[in-house]
Scaffold this motif. Structure first.
Motif, short mmCIF file in Angstrom:
data_model
loop_
_atom_site.label_atom_id
_atom_site.label_comp_id
_atom_site.label_asym_id
_atom_site.label_seq_id
_atom_site.Cartn_x
_atom_site.Cartn_y
_atom_site.Cartn_z
N LEU A 51 0.84 -1.20 0.00
CA LEU A 51 0.00 0.00 0.00
C LEU A 51 0.88 1.25 0.00
N LYS A 52 2.07 1.11 -0.59
CA LYS A 52 3.07 2.18 -0.53
C LYS A 52 3.58 2.50 -1.93
N PRO A 53 2.89 3.33 -2.67
CA PRO A 53 3.26 3.61 -4.06
C PRO A 53 4.44 4.57 -4.22
N TRP A 54 5.03 5.01 -3.11
CA TRP A 54 6.07 6.04 -3.18
C TRP A 54 7.48 5.45 -3.15
N VAL A 55 7.59 4.12 -3.17
CA VAL A 55 8.90 3.47 -3.14
C VAL A 55 9.02 2.52 -4.31
N LEU A 56 10.24 2.11 -4.60
CA LEU A 56 10.49 1.24 -5.74
C LEU A 56 10.06 -0.20 -5.46
N LYS A 57 10.22 -0.64 -4.22
CA LYS A 57 9.94 -2.03 -3.90
C LYS A 57 8.44 -2.29 -3.82
N ALA A 72 -0.95 -1.27 -4.50
CA ALA A 72 -2.35 -1.20 -4.94
C ALA A 72 -2.60 0.15 -5.58
N TRP A 73 -3.36 0.11 -6.66
CA TRP A 73 -3.68 1.35 -7.35
C TRP A 73 -4.66 2.17 -6.51
N GLY A 74 -4.49 3.49 -6.52
CA GLY A 74 -5.44 4.39 -5.87
C GLY A 74 -4.94 5.01 -4.59
N VAL A 75 -3.93 4.41 -3.95
CA VAL A 75 -3.46 4.96 -2.68
C VAL A 75 -2.88 6.36 -2.89
N GLY A 76 -2.02 6.48 -3.89
CA GLY A 76 -1.42 7.78 -4.17
C GLY A 76 -2.42 8.80 -4.68
N VAL A 77 -3.52 8.33 -5.25
CA VAL A 77 -4.53 9.23 -5.81
C VAL A 77 -5.50 9.72 -4.75
N HIS A 78 -6.00 8.81 -3.94
CA HIS A 78 -7.12 9.12 -3.05
C HIS A 78 -6.73 9.45 -1.62
N GLU A 96 12.43 15.34 1.90
CA GLU A 96 13.76 14.76 2.04
C GLU A 96 13.72 13.24 1.95
N THR A 97 12.72 12.63 2.55
CA THR A 97 12.62 11.17 2.54
C THR A 97 12.33 10.65 1.15
N LEU A 98 11.37 11.25 0.46
CA LEU A 98 11.08 10.84 -0.91
C LEU A 98 12.27 11.08 -1.82
N GLY A 99 12.98 12.17 -1.60
CA GLY A 99 14.11 12.51 -2.45
C GLY A 99 15.33 11.64 -2.24
N THR A 100 15.38 10.94 -1.12
CA THR A 100 16.55 10.11 -0.82
C THR A 100 16.23 8.62 -0.73
N GLU A 101 15.04 8.29 -0.20
CA GLU A 101 14.68 6.88 -0.01
C GLU A 101 13.49 6.45 -0.86
N GLY A 102 12.81 7.40 -1.47
CA GLY A 102 11.62 7.08 -2.25
C GLY A 102 11.95 6.57 -3.64
N HIS A 103 10.91 6.45 -4.45
CA HIS A 103 11.07 5.98 -5.83
C HIS A 103 12.01 6.91 -6.59
N PRO A 104 12.81 6.38 -7.54
CA PRO A 104 13.73 7.23 -8.30
C PRO A 104 13.08 8.43 -8.98
N PHE A 131 11.64 3.29 5.34
CA PHE A 131 10.66 3.82 4.41
C PHE A 131 10.77 3.18 3.03
N ALA A 132 11.96 2.76 2.64
CA ALA A 132 12.17 2.21 1.30
C ALA A 132 11.55 0.83 1.13
#
Length: 636
Positions: free
Chosen positions: A98-104, A108-114, A173-181, A232-233
């Motif tokens: 349920l974590k669309p903000w990381v590469l791994k 599920a679709w919709g979490v980042g949207v809703h 900072e977290t998204l920029g360093t540990e989040g999806h590329p 977080f990753a």
């Protein structure tokens, strides 16, 4: 900027989602917006970038936002839309996160949207304009060397806690360093991030990039306290706490996820949310393949279906529910580029490093026969990445500013970049003999020729490769469709002494291999907007040759392409921006990385008759922010 919201680039999750439907409509100008489109998107009237001298309600890439301060609602939203009811949507495959903000993981679709929100929200009725959401105001330097946001005092997460500057800073900072590329590129150009007031935060950039202030307004803001002390990753099935209009209500891991509208949503009275978020519940059900999804739709278990085949649209919607009027068909126009879709060749594999080999593969792909056989010849072919818009490269040789931008790189550009490049027409017969002759000549020039019935090089190495496919299908094609296309292509390659092997993988395995570029040829889909920007580095930048998780699946490393992106981002006039995009389009198309197929000129939606949407549709049409955001269910 295809990264219209956080999730617009999050297409690790294939399926029939709005922001990955990339059809474009020919000649469907909407008169009331003609002036806005001409001035902001197409460069018909070149305008200097506006300098925001004071905190403002919105920000545009060029000029000023179309909506004045104090506007009542977004023009494509109906503020009188009834609230309540539900919509059920279908996705292929499954999910384990349920974590669309990381590469791994496969989120599920919709979490980042809703669930999650950003500081600003994009208007899909303008090429690139943002209005305040979590942020009450935005301010930027005349040269856009910095941007400052001031949070709304009433902004709250779904648990009732306030959204703070600390949450914003931690998220960035977290998204920029540990989040999806996809988050790393913009963050790497942030020289400093500082709190400037109780509710204000400023980002100062290490280089001038006119799009960066807008990108900073589109990052998801997450609750710091929820993720402290956790990796977080890593992927997770923990329900994230966001500030959006919906919360995660029920999860059946891998099978379904239901979002429930938050009755205490903090932003329900904002102008930018009027007429949006009308459903009480939004549910996504996952199915093994597109055929199962369509059967579920016909049975009423799913209430909306996006049809991607013109032939099926015309012939397969006479089932009982449709005949009774319980299902209706709707076509949604749009004014955006076609994007690119088709079979992609990975140039990391030495056999595809030579443009002549790639052109030979394009020659052997008899589009005219394939399109007629599988689609009745109804839809046009993609001519270039930004085709069907004035951002496209157009026909013939490069001229004017476009040529001026390309000429410094002329010695290293593939043939056709400056002179003009046109895809082969193909024939109505399965075998195109002219194409075979051209392909054999190209392969011979590249050091390959047929020996004892098999294509080999001087060392006797056979010309062999694998075509990797997702057995769950993609956003734009079902698995059976892509397999049919590939099967016809394989038969066409036999006269060349080439017989590729096909590998079908489940979604998780497919994502793992494509994230790490472990394929020779695969199916590729990339939607492109009227405001391309920094995300183009993620798509075509040289870092993607080795960095996992980018969208540079073809492995291109083109100084010319990167120079065009730099020019786009530094352009102070819409005319110069348009020329840079047209030049980039020439580099990509003449690079011959993808064997393009057709695109749909409209979005074809079949849906329950009680599902409605506003009469005024945005210039982006069926795009992020349109469905399900603007839709509603009519009371029985």
């Amino acid at each position: 900027m295809s990264e219209a919201v956080d999730i617009a680039d999050n297409d690790n999750k294939p399926g029939q989602r709005v922001m990955r439907i990339f059809e474009n409509l020919n000649n469907c100008a909407i008169p009331r917006r003609a002036a806005v489109i001409a001035a902001l998107a197409f460069g018909v009237a070149a305008m200097p970038l506006a300098s925001l001298a004071a905190p403002a309600h919105g920000i545009a890439m060029y000029g000023e936002p179309a909506l004045e301060p104090g506007f009542a609602h977004l023009p494509y939203a109906d503020p009188d839309a009834p609230e309540g009811g539900s919509i059920r949507l279908a996705e292929p495959g499954g999910f384990d996160s349920l974590k669309p903000w990381v590469l791994k993981g496969n989120a599920a679709w919709g979490v980042g949207v809703h669930v999650a929100e950003s500081l600003m929200i994009r208007s899909i009725d303008e090429p690139f304009t943002l209005y305040g959401l979590l942020a009450e105001t935005v301010e930027t330097a005349p040269d856009r060397a910095w941007v400052e946001f001031t949070l709304r005092p009433e902004a709250r997460f779904s648990d009732g806690s306030p959204v703070t500057v600390e949450d914003v800073m931690w998220s960035y900072e977290t998204l920029g360093t540990e989040g999806h590329p996809r988050y790393h590129g913009a963050w790497s150009r942030v020289a400093s991030m500082e709190q400037t007031g109780e509710r204000s935060i400023r980002f100062t950039f290490s280089e001038i990039d006119r799009e960066l202030p807008l990108l900073m307004g589109l990052r998801p803001i997450l609750k710091k306290a929820q993720w402290e002390g956790k990796d977080f990753a890593e992927s997770s099935l923990e329900a994230p706490i966001g500030s959006g209009a919906y919360v995660i209500d029920r999860v059946d891991a891998g099978r379904s996820v239901t979002f429930r509208r938050n009755p205490d949503y903090w932003g329900k009275d904002l102008p930018v949310t009027q007429g949006l978020y009308n459903f009480d519940t939004i549910r996504y059900d996952y199915f093994g393949d597109a055929n199962a999804m369509f059967e579920a739709f016909k049975a009423g278990e799913v209430t909306l279906w996006r049809e991607l085949s013109a032939q099926r649209w015309a012939t397969e919607f006479d089932f009982p529910a449709a005949a009774r009027g319980e299902i209706v068909k709707t076509e949604i126009p749009n004014e955006r580029p076609s994007g690119i879709m088709g079979l992609l060749m990975n140039t990391r594999n030495p056999i595809f490093a030579d443009w002549r080999v790639r052109q030979a593969m394009i020659e052997m792909f008899n589009f005219r026969f394939i399109n007629q056989t599988l689609n009745g010849g109804a839809d046009p072919r993609i001519a270039s990445y930004f085709s069907n818009s004035t951002l496209g490269m157009g026909e013939g040789a490069a001229t004017g500013r476009v040529r001026e931008l390309l000429e410094p790189f002329a010695a290293d550009l593939p043939p056709g970049t400056l002179e003009g490049y046109v895809l082969p027409e193909g024939t109505e017969r399965a075998m195109d003999r002219g194409a075979v002759r051209r392909a054999l000549a190209l392969m011979d020039e590249a050091g390959w020729w047929v020996q004892d019935g098999q294509m080999r090089n001087a060392d006797g190495q056979p010309f062999a490769f694998e075509i990797l496919l997702n057995q769950s299908g993609t956003a734009m094609r079902t698995s059976s469709e892509t397999q049919q296309i590939v099967n016809i292509f394989i038969e066409a390659l036999r006269p060349l002494g080439v017989t590729p092997r096909v590998t079908l993988l489940d979604s998780a395995q497919f994502i793992e291999r494509t994230n790490n570029y472990q394929f020779d040829m695969t199916w590729y889909e990339r939607g492109l907007s009227l405001s391309p920007g920094n995300e183009q580095r993620l798509y075509w930048g040289a870092n993607g040759v080795t960095e996992p998780g980018t969208r540079n699946w073809m492995g291109m490393a083109s100084p010319a392409a990167e120079a065009m992106i730099d020019t786009m981002l530094a352009s102070e006039e819409a005319e110069d921006f348009t020329a840079a995009v047209q030049a980039l389009d020439r580099i990509l198309t003449a690079g011959r990385y993808v064997i393009p197929v057709s695109f749909s000129p409209v979005s074809r939606l079949a849906h329950a008759a009680d599902l409605k949407f506003p009469e005024e549709t945005p210039i982006y049409g069926d795009w992020p922010g349109f469905l399900p955001e603007t839709w509603w269910q009519e009371a029985n």
